[in-house]
Enzyme design. Structure first.
Site, mmCIF file in Angstrom:
data_model
loop_
_atom_site.group_PDB
_atom_site.id
_atom_site.type_symbol
_atom_site.label_atom_id
_atom_site.label_comp_id
_atom_site.label_asym_id
_atom_site.label_seq_id
_atom_site.Cartn_x
_atom_site.Cartn_y
_atom_site.Cartn_z
ATOM 1 N N TRP A 285 -0.787 -6.777 -8.425
ATOM 2 C CA TRP A 285 0.346 -7.556 -7.887
ATOM 3 C C TRP A 285 0.871 -6.841 -6.646
ATOM 4 O O TRP A 285 1.560 -5.843 -6.753
ATOM 5 C CB TRP A 285 1.418 -7.650 -8.964
ATOM 6 N N ASP A 286 0.544 -7.373 -5.499
ATOM 7 C CA ASP A 286 0.857 -6.688 -4.241
ATOM 8 C C ASP A 286 2.158 -7.241 -3.630
ATOM 9 O O ASP A 286 2.680 -8.295 -4.053
ATOM 10 C CB ASP A 286 -0.328 -6.902 -3.281
ATOM 11 N N ARG B 259 2.471 -8.456 9.089
ATOM 12 C CA ARG B 259 1.145 -8.844 8.606
ATOM 13 C C ARG B 259 1.015 -10.376 8.586
ATOM 14 O O ARG B 259 0.478 -10.930 7.648
ATOM 15 C CB ARG B 259 0.945 -8.286 7.196
ATOM 16 N N CYS C 33 1.927 -2.884 -6.979
ATOM 17 C CA CYS C 33 1.434 -2.388 -5.685
ATOM 18 C C CYS C 33 2.369 -2.945 -4.622
ATOM 19 O O CYS C 33 2.936 -4.026 -4.795
ATOM 20 C CB CYS C 33 0.013 -2.902 -5.468
ATOM 21 N N ASP D 35 -2.121 3.820 -0.343
ATOM 22 C CA ASP D 35 -3.375 3.432 0.309
ATOM 23 C C ASP D 35 -4.102 4.651 0.861
ATOM 24 O O ASP D 35 -5.204 4.531 1.387
ATOM 25 C CB ASP D 35 -3.096 2.442 1.449
ATOM 26 N N ASP E 143 -10.212 -7.789 -4.831
ATOM 27 C CA ASP E 143 -8.914 -7.647 -4.156
ATOM 28 C C ASP E 143 -8.672 -8.858 -3.250
ATOM 29 O O ASP E 143 -9.259 -9.937 -3.446
ATOM 30 C CB ASP E 143 -8.894 -6.312 -3.386
ATOM 31 N N ASP E 144 -7.863 -8.675 -2.265
ATOM 32 C CA ASP E 144 -7.426 -9.719 -1.342
ATOM 33 C C ASP E 144 -8.619 -10.515 -0.768
ATOM 34 O O ASP E 144 -9.685 -9.954 -0.540
ATOM 35 C CB ASP E 144 -6.686 -9.001 -0.196
ATOM 36 N N ASN F 5 3.388 -6.889 0.453
ATOM 37 C CA ASN F 5 3.037 -6.148 1.660
ATOM 38 C C ASN F 5 4.018 -6.155 2.816
ATOM 39 O O ASN F 5 3.621 -5.896 3.947
ATOM 40 C CB ASN F 5 1.681 -6.633 2.155
ATOM 41 N N TRP G 20 -6.601 -9.943 -7.491
ATOM 42 C CA TRP G 20 -5.429 -9.573 -6.678
ATOM 43 C C TRP G 20 -4.538 -10.787 -6.416
ATOM 44 O O TRP G 20 -5.035 -11.877 -6.147
ATOM 45 C CB TRP G 20 -5.961 -9.021 -5.362
HETATM 46 C C1 DGJ Z 1 -2.234 -3.363 0.306
HETATM 47 C C2 DGJ Z 1 -2.772 -2.622 -0.876
HETATM 48 O O1 DGJ Z 1 -2.169 -1.389 -0.995
HETATM 49 C C3 DGJ Z 1 -4.287 -2.492 -0.742
HETATM 50 O O2 DGJ Z 1 -4.789 -1.732 -1.791
HETATM 51 C C4 DGJ Z 1 -4.892 -3.856 -0.672
HETATM 52 O O3 DGJ Z 1 -4.704 -4.521 -1.895
HETATM 53 C C5 DGJ Z 1 -4.292 -4.642 0.469
HETATM 54 N N1 DGJ Z 1 -2.858 -4.651 0.414
HETATM 55 C C6 DGJ Z 1 -4.816 -6.043 0.465
HETATM 56 O O4 DGJ Z 1 -4.184 -6.852 1.344
#
Ligand code: DGJ
Length: 725
Positions: free
Chosen positions: A477-478, A443, A526, A548, A368-369, A480, A411
């Site tokens: 593919w996030d 963030r 995501c 999450d 992941d990240d 945020n 990620w």
């Molecule tokens: C938000 C996602 O929902 C998490 O699962 C994770 O990938 C974080 N971002 C990583 O920054």
């Protein structure tokens, strides 16, 4: 089948079970006559057009006379397909076009209709496909010199209608669309409950059910994404409708950006419904000769309760929306590094994670990240999609996965940028809203200006170079943060109303290019958990990270509710190490989705490893045929009492899985749950008590989950298999 009679001027669309009828009235407006179960004939609608309102008069300038319409059109209350704007009808038009002179009047009237095979392609936007027919109804506003195609599509084998518009400027001067929604639906009754899925981060898609109220109600997102706050899946259910009885009409939009679902219960007790792109801050300049396509709205009709609507959506999404070639195939057991170590890892730790992850059945390891740029916290690195070689030897990680015969995934958060990044230092103007003195942060990151094709090209080039060098099987593919400043330095002042929509077009353009060029990579959507769980994303990504929050206390509701509108095959659900429930319960819940893990696997006890490996075996055996492609029944909603129960039945009705999950510790003697969807005459052995009964027995008497005490978050996962001897 689609028929249009020039004599009756009735357009009828039907398949084996549903029907829809529209009348082209004397004035050239499309009156909606009928939507419901299929009818034997579509001619006898005279009484439908009756109402208490007086027929609409008009003054004809040429003759200098007051005239009525021979067919008694009632402009303020007749159910219509496309209400005009700026005239007598005040209910709200789906399309509003501002003329070059500045007027808002939009009066689209019937010109012609033709039948198309299949579903029309929607330029630049994800859209459905499959065995369907479309009525392409051409409407025209002569004064504006604007045409609109209203596409009404009916599927042959599913109770699904699609609605969308293509608006075309055939004049010489630019006009402006100030509203371009996908559909209007008017019904001559309004006694429905409106169900929508409201929420926030880690509490996505809470079930909300309220009576439609008089006046206007709105379910919408102005977050720049479909959002955790409201999901575009919404439905209307007749009062007293249940999971298997009563009329239910479900709506969704093949779109990932701002949307608005607006209901108006009119003073005449009718329902007037608009659905499409949110018109807040929306304006689109349509130059001479240009077209604008709205997203497709999807309407599912059920005369047999909410489960039939759910099942229709599930099949539609799997068979008529998703483009990933293996979307109906088995999805690998996934291990994601995020909750185990977040940004805090190095090569040795990840290799150790992989070694232990395979013990619990992992078939796809996802880093992941934190693997790129200067990304050791969330304050840096977004935008720099190059491996941080000081931190991680990615080739070694991939080789390690290959040695374990498992896949590898990674990620990305392609639409975002940190101010502490090389991309920002080189191109600050790539930030959305750039030029202002102050910009909102979430963030520590900004949204990239995906309305600008140059920005999309830059990220495309970086991702493509990465995929060429590193053979990955999967991408998460996030996304945020939500969009705040929606101003683009790449567009002139008179095009800033286009930015929200152009951001979505940029997302689709990048995702479309990458999925076409790398069709073997499975992309999972995501957005801070489940903040972009929508049909636009599912067109490209066969699964989406649901939330999450994996702790059953909240997750039961999140997963249950998500599955009302979306198939289990696309619901990313993982077992984590939250202390609230035992691993067996968390694993059973994750099984009703695409199964995976997020924890430190080095800390698992042997007993926990055995439990998880056993559940992974169940998943491997039953995921494809029973869970992902089977029929889902919502036997008991978690908010209807102290337990939740869901059941999946394979298409051949030979196998079924039932998940029963308790919430609070409780003494309750009778907990009978009647099953559904089994073959009444087949005999099935169940793993709850090992007994064999007929399908009829399970449907009429049920499974008995009674125990003297049932602990908090205890569960029963019951397998029913056909016994032939
Ligand atoms: C938000 C996602 O929902 C998490 O699962 C994770 O990938 C974080 N971002 C990583 O920054």
């Amino acid at each position: 089948m689609i028929r249009y009679s020039k004599t009756t001027r009735i357009l009828a669309l039907d398949n084996k079970s549903i029907g829809y009828a529209v009348y082209v009235n004397d004035a050239g407006y499309l009156e909606t006559l009928y939507f419901g179960k299929r009818l034997a004939g579509y001619t006898d609608f005279d009484c439908v057009r009756k109402s208490g309102e007086f027929a609409s008069p008009r003054y004809v300038v040429q003759t200098g006379k007051e005239e009525g319409y021979a067919d008694g059109f009632k402009a303020a209350c007749a159910p219509l397909e496309v209400s005009p704007h700026g005239l007598w009808d005040k209910r709200g038009a789906p399309l509003i076009v501002r003329s070059k002179e500045g007027s808002f009047e939009t009066d689209l009237r019937f010109k012609s209709v033709r039948r198309l095979k299949g579903v029309p392609a929607i330029e630049g936007l994800p859209h459905a496909h499959g065995d369907a027919e479309t009525a392409d109804i051409l409407l025209e506003d002569k004064n504006l010199r604007v045409r609109a195609h209203l596409y009404l599509t009916i599927f042959a084998d599913k109770d699904i209608l699609l609605k969308s518009f293509c608006i075309e400027n055939f004049g010489r001067k630019a006009v402006r669309l100030t509203r371009a929604m996908s559909m209007q639906l008017d019904l001559p009754r309004a006694d429905y409950d409106l169900v929508h899925f409201h929420g926030r981060w880690a509490k996505e898609r809470d079930y909300c059910c309220n009576a439609l109220t008089d006046g206007i109600q709105e379910i919408s997102s102005n977050h720049g994404r479909s959002s955790a706050e409201e999901n575009p899946f919404v439905y209307l259910k007749e009062k007293n409708a249940t999971t298997d009885s009563g009329e239910v009409i479900g709506f969704n939009l093949i779109y990932s950006g701002n949307f608005k679902f607006r209901t108006l219960v009119t003073p005449f007790r009718g329902l007037h419904l608009l659905y499409g792109i949110d018109d807040e801050d929306f304006e689109w300049k349509l130059s001479a000769g240009e077209k604008f396509f709205t997203p497709q709205a999807v309407i599912a009709y059920s005369a047999e309760g909410t489960d039939a609507m759910s099942q229709t959506f599930h099949r539609f999404i799997r068979e008529n929306l998703m483009t990933y070639a293996d979307n109906c195939e088995y999805k690998p057991v996934l291990f994601n590094s995020w909750e185990g170590c977040t940004f805090d890892f190095d090569t040795d730790l990840i290799l150790a994670y992989i070694d232990d992850a395979v013990k619990i059945g992992t078939e796809l390891f996802v880093l992941d990240d934190g693997w790129f740029g200067a990304r050791n916290t969330d304050a840096a690195g977004l935008g720099d999609w190059k491996v941080n070689e000081k931190k991680i030897d990615l080739k070694r990680v991939i080789t390690h996965c290959t040695a374990h015969k498992i896949k590898f995934g990674i990620w990305f958060e392609p639409e975002m940028i940190n101010f502490d990044s090389d991309l920002f230092r080189a191109h600050p103007e790539y930030v959305l809203g750039w030029g202002k003195e102050e910009l909102s942060l979430a963030r520590h990151q900004f949204c990239l200006d995906f309305a600008n094709p140059e920005v999309v090209d830059n990220i495309y080039a970086q991702m493509r170079a990465f995929f060429k060098e590193y053979p990955v099987d999967y991408v998460k593919w996030d996304y945020n943060r939500t969009v705040a400043e929606h101003v683009s330095a790449a567009y002139p002042a008179d095009r800033q109303g286009e930015i929200y929509h152009r951001l979505v077009l940029g997302y689709y353009s990048l995702l479309g290019r990458l999925t076409r060029e790398f069709p073997k990579i499975m992309f999972e959507g995501c957005a801070s958990g489940g903040g972009r769980f929508d049909l636009g994303t599912l067109y490209y990504c066969p699964q989406i990270w649901c939330s999450d929050e994996s702790d059953p206390a909240q997750r039961i509701d999140i997963q249950f509710n998500t599955s009302i509108g979306y198939p289990l095959s696309c619901i990313g659900s993982h077992v984590n190490d939250s202390p609230v429930a035992p691993y067996s319960t968390k694993a059973a819940l994750a099984l009703f989705g695409t199964y995976g893990y997020e924890m430190n696997p080095n800390k698992l006890t042997q007993e926990e490893i055995d439990t998880l490996a056993k559940t992974a075996d169940v998943y491997r055996k039953y995921h494809r045929d029973v869970i992902a492609n089977g029929t889902l029944y919502h036997l008991r909603a978690p908010y209807e009492g102290n337990y939740m129960c869901m059941q999946c039945v394979s298409q051949d009705k030979k196998t079924s899985l039932v998940l029963f999950m308790n919430k609070f510790k409780e003494l309750d003697v009778f907990r009978f749950v009647r099953l559904k969807g089994l073959d009444a005459r087949k005999r099935y052995r169940n793993t709850l008590d090992g007994q064999v009964h007929t399908g009829e027995y399970y449907e009429k008497i049920g499974l008995n989950f009674s125990e003297a005490w049932m602990n908090e978050f205890s569960h029963a996962l019951v397998l029913l298999t056909e016994v032939t001897k």
